[in-house]
Design a protein around this motif. Structure first.
Motif, PDB file in Angstrom:
ATOM      1  N   ALA A  91       0.829  -1.197   0.000  1.00 50.21           N
ATOM      2  CA  ALA A  91       0.000   0.000   0.000  1.00 50.21           C
ATOM      3  C   ALA A  91       0.868   1.254   0.000  1.00 50.21           C
ATOM      4  O   ALA A  91       0.616   2.214  -0.738  1.00 50.21           O
ATOM      5  N   GLY A  92       1.917   1.260   0.828  1.00 56.17           N
ATOM      6  CA  GLY A  92       2.843   2.391   0.837  1.00 56.17           C
ATOM      7  C   GLY A  92       3.549   2.559  -0.489  1.00 56.17           C
ATOM      8  O   GLY A  92       3.738   3.676  -0.980  1.00 56.17           O
ATOM      9  N   GLN A  93       3.943   1.451  -1.098  1.00 50.26           N
ATOM     10  CA  GLN A  93       4.592   1.527  -2.404  1.00 50.26           C
ATOM     11  C   GLN A  93       3.645   2.100  -3.458  1.00 50.26           C
ATOM     12  O   GLN A  93       4.050   2.912  -4.300  1.00 50.26           O
ATOM     13  N   ALA A  94       2.370   1.681  -3.398  1.00 47.44           N
ATOM     14  CA  ALA A  94       1.392   2.191  -4.355  1.00 47.44           C
ATOM     15  C   ALA A  94       1.159   3.684  -4.163  1.00 47.44           C
ATOM     16  O   ALA A  94       0.993   4.433  -5.134  1.00 47.44           O
ATOM     17  N   LEU A  95       1.176   4.140  -2.913  1.00 46.34           N
ATOM     18  CA  LEU A  95       1.028   5.571  -2.655  1.00 46.34           C
ATOM     19  C   LEU A  95       2.189   6.353  -3.273  1.00 46.34           C
ATOM     20  O   LEU A  95       1.994   7.439  -3.828  1.00 46.34           O
ATOM     21  N   GLY A  96       3.395   5.801  -3.183  1.00 49.06           N
ATOM     22  CA  GLY A  96       4.537   6.457  -3.818  1.00 49.06           C
ATOM     23  C   GLY A  96       4.377   6.543  -5.322  1.00 49.06           C
ATOM     24  O   GLY A  96       4.694   7.565  -5.943  1.00 49.06           O
ATOM     25  N   GLN A  97       3.868   5.467  -5.925  1.00 50.43           N
ATOM     26  CA  GLN A  97       3.627   5.480  -7.369  1.00 50.43           C
ATOM     27  C   GLN A  97       2.596   6.546  -7.745  1.00 50.43           C
ATOM     28  O   GLN A  97       2.762   7.266  -8.741  1.00 50.43           O
ATOM     29  N   MET A  98       1.547   6.640  -6.934  1.00 51.20           N
ATOM     30  CA  MET A  98       0.523   7.638  -7.221  1.00 51.20           C
ATOM     31  C   MET A  98       1.072   9.045  -7.060  1.00 51.20           C
ATOM     32  O   MET A  98       0.733   9.951  -7.825  1.00 51.20           O
TER      33      MET A  98
END
Length: 567
Positions: free
Chosen positions: A445-452
């Motif tokens: 989830a944290g990684q996806a937030l960085g991508q966003m």
């Protein structure tokens, strides 16, 4: 005795009433037409000019009752729970049965409303349509977030022109009303609603109506969504006229509703004097009858000339199965009331037909209301929520993402379905996905937030949703994803500066040390502009906290970088 009620709605066997400083529940228990039961539920709302008092009960898809907090706010106490919250600069939502209360993004002066899909709007005297694109309950998770404007004007400039046909009466010396037949600007816009029915025809889809009591008219607009934001335009055929205008200067429309019959219902206060005494010249105030017309108010029902209104439903006589079927009605009032009554009844027998509607109903609004009603009845499962996040309609996907947090713990399959929305084609779905990821403990989830954050670095609103989801335990994952996602390229300087500033504000030493180590790489001993910009953000944040960089000096951080930082 109620001094000045500014909102009334049905609640179970009685009614809720806004009457600052209180919200009360009133019920007639013996059928004599008088409320013999009276219970104060909330208190602390500002008293004063009536147009600035709490008003406008609206049922939300989230199973809360929303209200316009007006522009004076207050510290509100729930009498059932003792909870106290400040709503200064915000609107509010309540759950009268439990006493829950929660500030909401706003503020709206008189009239808070939503469309079929849960986009919230408000109004103020000179701004007929205000959009509230961000959700307060998510923004306040991160006290280090500085969000963009949460109250966005939909109409500006020449769009604010209106065309009264009456002789506009004013009792304020500094106000210059237009000559009869001449255009003017909004001065008392209130009660804006989104029309939620099909009786008027497809051209009325996504139309708003706004009362303008000072100018004796009702104004109509066509809403258009552009990603996260909205614009509006006059409908064809009304470029220099109004949907409803009166030559009677005492015509004072204030509240509007989409009726259960599909008609547009209009409350006309009908007064000679519309201004509050504070705004009337003292000399005129002595000679005016400020109550003239007070017993002549009326309610109009507006409908197409060649189309009859639909029969009035008695939902209180409907079975559970019939109420579920109403969730796919063409009428927004009926859908909302059916959802509300199913929540009140709390009947387990509603779960199977709701599940069937969610998975099989051809109406996206039916599927949406089934989803939200199941959430209110604690009937959502991963087997229902996961397909809803892949629904063909963006509105259903958006609210499915919002409801992921109702599953605890969140199954792997549900997390994967949520992660698939990171690249959704709809901006509002992405916004809700960013909020929801902040409730997940999984590193992905944290990684996806960085991508966003990387993909939407130039979008202040999607980026605000991402930053609202940053916590001490996912910050390092977010930052690492920003670096990795650039595949050797420089991350956007302003984005990195902002994220590092949040890290410093949070006092996350580990995350800062790791990022500073990544920043230590130079080319021919020189630091790039983006590196210096990011470092400046760190220094600014540390200075706000009166902290020294010495706490972050470590052997893992390049000595040259340490020197650059100290300079």
């Amino acid at each position: 005795r109620l001094q000045y009620p500014t909102g009334v709605t049905v609640w179970r066997d009685g009614i809720l009433v806004c009457a600052a400083p209180e919200i009360i529940y009133a019920e007639d228990t013996n059928g004599d037409g008088q409320a013999d039961r009276r219970e104060v539920l909330y208190r602390g709302f500002h008293q004063g000019n009536p147009q600035h008092q709490v008003n406008s009960f609206v049922w939300g898809l989230d199973n809360w009752v929303h209200l316009a907090g007006a522009d004076h706010g207050g510290t509100i106490e729930s009498l059932k729970t003792g909870q106290q919250v400040s709503i200064n600069g915000r609107d509010v939502r309540i759950r009268p049965d439990t006493g829950a209360i929660d500030p909401q993004t706003g503020w709206s002066q008189f009239g808070r409303t939503r469309d079929d899909w849960g986009h919230w709007f408000g109004t103020s005297s000179e701004d007929p349509i205000l959009h509230f694109p961000l959700a307060d309950q998510w923004l306040r998770r991160n006290p280090h977030l500085l969000p963009p404007a949460c109250r966005v004007r939909v109409m500006q400039g020449d769009e604010l022109a209106v065309y009264p046909i009456s002789r506009v009466i004013s009792h304020w010396e500094d106000y210059r009303p237009p000559e009869t037949g001449q255009p003017h600007r909004f001065t008392s816009a209130c009660g804006t609603i989104v029309y939620r029915d099909s009786l008027f025809g497809p051209e009325f889809c996504n139309n708003t109506f706004t009362s303008e009591p000072a100018l004796n008219l009702i104004h109509r607009r066509v809403l258009k969504r552009h990603g996260i934001h909205f614009s509006s335009a006059r409908p064809a055929g009304e470029t220099h006229t109004e949907f409803l205008a009166s030559t009677d200067p005492w015509f004072r429309p204030t509240s509007l509703r989409t009726g259960p019959d599909g008609g547009l219902w209009v409350a006309d206060m009908y007064r000679q004097v519309i201004e509050h005494p504070d705004w009337i010249d003292d000399g005129d105030e002595q000679t005016l009858d400020l109550q003239a017309g007070s017993r002549r108010g009326r309610i109009y029902r507006v409908r197409p000339a060649q189309t009859a209104c639909r029969p009035w439903p008695r939902l209180d006589e409907y079975s559970t199965e019939q109420l579920v079927a109403e969730l796919a009605s063409l009428n927004g009032w009926r859908r909302d009331r059916a959802q509300q009554m199913l929540i009140w009844q709390n009947d387990p027998a509603a779960i199977p037909p709701l599940q069937t509607m969610l998975t099989n109903n051809p109406s996206p609004l039916g599927r949406l209301h089934a989803l939200c009603t199941l959430a209110g009845l604690h009937g959502l499962t991963a087997e229902l929520l996961n397909p809803a996040m892949a629904d063909r309609h963006a509105g259903v996907r958006r609210h499915a993402a919002r409801l992921v947090e109702t599953l605890q713990p969140v199954p792997e399959s549900t997390l994967m379905a949520l992660l698939s929305l990171v690249d959704d084609r709809d901006a509002m779905v992405q916004l809700e996905c960013a909020y929801a990821l902040g409730q997940m403990d999984d590193p992905r989830a944290g990684q996806a937030l960085g991508q966003m954050a990387l993909r939407h670095a130039d979008d202040a609103y999607r980026l605000a949703a991402v930053v609202s989801s940053i916590r001490a335990d996912n910050l390092d994952q977010v930052l690492a994803s920003v670096f990795v996602g650039q595949a050797g390229q420089a991350p956007p300087g302003p984005l990195l500066r902002r994220l590092l500033s949040v890290a410093a504000d949070m006092g996350d030493r580990t995350a800062l040390v790791r990022v500073l180590a990544r920043l230590s790489h130079t080319v021919d001993g020189q630091y790039a502009t983006w590196q210096l910009s990011a470092l400046a953000g760190v220094l600014d944040a540390l200075e706000r906290q009166n902290l020294s960089l010495a706490a972050f000096e470590t052997s893992s951080t390049d000595a040259q970088l340490q020197q650059a930082l100290k300079r």
